[in-house]
Design an enzyme around this catalytic site. Structure first.
Site, mmCIF file in Angstrom:
data_model
loop_
_atom_site.group_PDB
_atom_site.id
_atom_site.type_symbol
_atom_site.label_atom_id
_atom_site.label_comp_id
_atom_site.label_asym_id
_atom_site.label_seq_id
_atom_site.Cartn_x
_atom_site.Cartn_y
_atom_site.Cartn_z
ATOM 1 C CD GLU A 87 27.694 32.658 18.914
ATOM 2 O OE1 GLU A 87 28.208 32.629 17.980
ATOM 3 O OE2 GLU A 87 27.595 31.177 20.089
ATOM 4 C CD GLU A 124 29.634 27.834 16.783
ATOM 5 O OE1 GLU A 124 28.496 28.991 16.809
ATOM 6 O OE2 GLU A 124 30.104 28.193 16.887
#
Length: 464
Positions: A365, A167
């Protein structure tokens, strides 16, 4: 009943990070999270910092056994820059850290669990932030490349799936736009520079991986959040287009397509946000090909055209839209009332398939947050009842399966997270794990969802 089947060899497991699980035992340098918590503990839920978390450093053997117990065949974590590297300028490794990561990787491999290793999970070494400004600095790009080179050299014979950044937009948002990560600055131009420098650091790590001829694959993990409109008006559609450009394509295009969206460059120039760019850096970004993409997804983004004046004195993406709450949406009462939209998984998969060459990817995720009260006490059979999580996960996996039936090139699913772990300024406010962490004793207590997941991982199918 309908049965949903996934391919043989599909990866099933969980994701975590070193800083959120290992604790600080024998850690050679502090990270920005260690020092920020020391100076501003009030910013953290119940003032809990990363010093005493899952203690995986001491308990990795027990944890790997628990992974195996619930059917994992893979697991993602990160190597901490601040733990592995003794001398940041040379890339010299700390012997204790090498021994720990060697043992941890061996334990996973010996138990049939494929390690997937990430190099950066928001955990800038504090010394590099203090001395250079972290990724504000071109020099820190070079230091990151040295860190990557050391990690590849030490563990490349064991790790076959590498990830450069998890991220990468989050440190930009949190540290330079919205004040939820250190250094807590609000500066649109600096945010653009940090974002670009992270892309260069990623590209240089990929190029080093290729140069060293490491046996394996390298990719990046991005949080991709589809933008949905309030209605079908042209104004709302344009708002969603801007949100997608700034939050998704800004990293997805350079890191997967190896090109920058023309419209993004025009927007940055219009607002005076263009970063310092060197020709060699552009060459790196446009030539560093990844082997796979990881995708993190939790909630959708709802946007509408701006109806009120933008009042901040610095640039954020919200110049071009306002956030919107869907009055007809479903919401998770256990996580800040965030919207639940399983069909977003399908939309993400089709976007990758249709617009990004159907690159090989995995769901890196996905998680359903609850809290201690909503999960409730340990039941008579020794498990915690989190069936709310299981039912929602089924809905999301049905959408993934639907996309795969239509050709989406997905090779695995990692749920966030293995054991309830420390999560930045939220600390342990939100619980995601297959196991509960008892903060008093350190005990790992199984949740009922882990048994459903074990059956899924062992059979590659579930029925509804």
């Amino acid at each position: 009943m309908t049965t949903y089947t996934f391919p043989e060899g599909f990866l099933w497991g969980a994701a975590a990070s070193g800083i959120q699980t290992e604790g600080t035992t024998n850690k050679v340098h502090p990270s920005i999270w260690d020092t920020w918590h020391q100076t501003n503990p009030e910013r953290f839920f119940k003032e809990i910092g990363p010093a005493k978390v899952n203690q995986t450093y001491e308990r990795y053997q027990e944890d790997v056994a628990l992974m195996k117990e619930i059917g994992f065949n893979s697991f993602r974590t990160s190597i901490q820059w601040s733990r592995l590297i003794k001398n940041f300028e040379t890339g010299e490794a700390c012997p204790d850290a090498v021994a720990f990561y060697d043992a941890y990787l061996d334990e996973m491999i010996e138990n049939g669990i494929t390690p997937m290793i990430n190099l950066y999970h928001f955990d800038m070494p504090a010394a590099l932030q203090q001395q250079y400004g972290g990724f504000e600095s071109k020099h820190v790009i070079d230091l990151f490349e040295k860190f990557a080179r050391t990690a590849f050299k030490l563990f490349g014979h064991k790790v076959k799936h590498w990830i450069t950044f998890n991220e990468p937009i989050v440190p930009v948002e949190g540290g330079y736009l919205y004040d939820f990560h250190f250094p807590c600055k609000k500066d649109g131009k600096l945010a653009a520079q940090v974002a670009f420098n992270i892309m260069v650091a990623h590209a240089k790590a990929v190029m080093t991986f290729r140069e060293m001829n490491i046996d394996g694959e390298i990719g990046v993990v991005l949080n991709l959040t589809p933008s949905y409109t309030r209605n079908d008006s042209d104004e709302d559609k344009q708002a969603a287009w801007y949100a997608d450009l700034l939050f998704n394509r800004s990293f997805l295009d350079p890191m997967v397509k190896n090109s920058f969206p023309k419209e993004l460059c025009q927007l940055l120039d219009k607002h005076g946000l263009m970063p310092e760019v060197r020709d060699s850096e552009l060459t790196a970004i446009t030539t560093a090909k990844v082997d796979f993409l990881g995708v993190n997804y939790y909630v959708p983004r709802r946007v509408k055209a701006r109806e009120t004046e933008y009042t901040l004195d610095y640039f954020t993406p919200e110049v071009y839209f306002e956030n919107y709450i869907n009055p007809e949406g479903r919401f998770n009462p256990y996580r800040d009332n965030n919207e639940i939209l399983p069909t977003a998984i399908y939309d993400i998969a089709k976007n990758i398939q249709d617009n990004y060459g159907n690159i090989k990817w995995y769901l890196a995720e996905i998680g359903i947050a609850m809290d201690l009260e909503s999960e409730g006490p340990v039941q008579g059979d020794g498990y915690i009842d989190d069936s709310f999580r299981t039912e929602l996960m089924k809905e999301h996996f049905i959408q993934l399966n639907r996309a795969m039936e239509e050709g989406a090139n997905c090779f695995g699913v990692h749920q966030w997270t293995f054991i309830d772990n420390w999560s930045w300024i939220n600390s342990f406010k939100r619980r995601y794990g297959f196991y509960r962490l008892d903060l008093e004793t350190g005990n790992r207590i199984p949740k009922r969802h882990s048994q459903w997941f074990k059956s899924l991982a062992e059979t590659n199918q579930f029925s509804v």
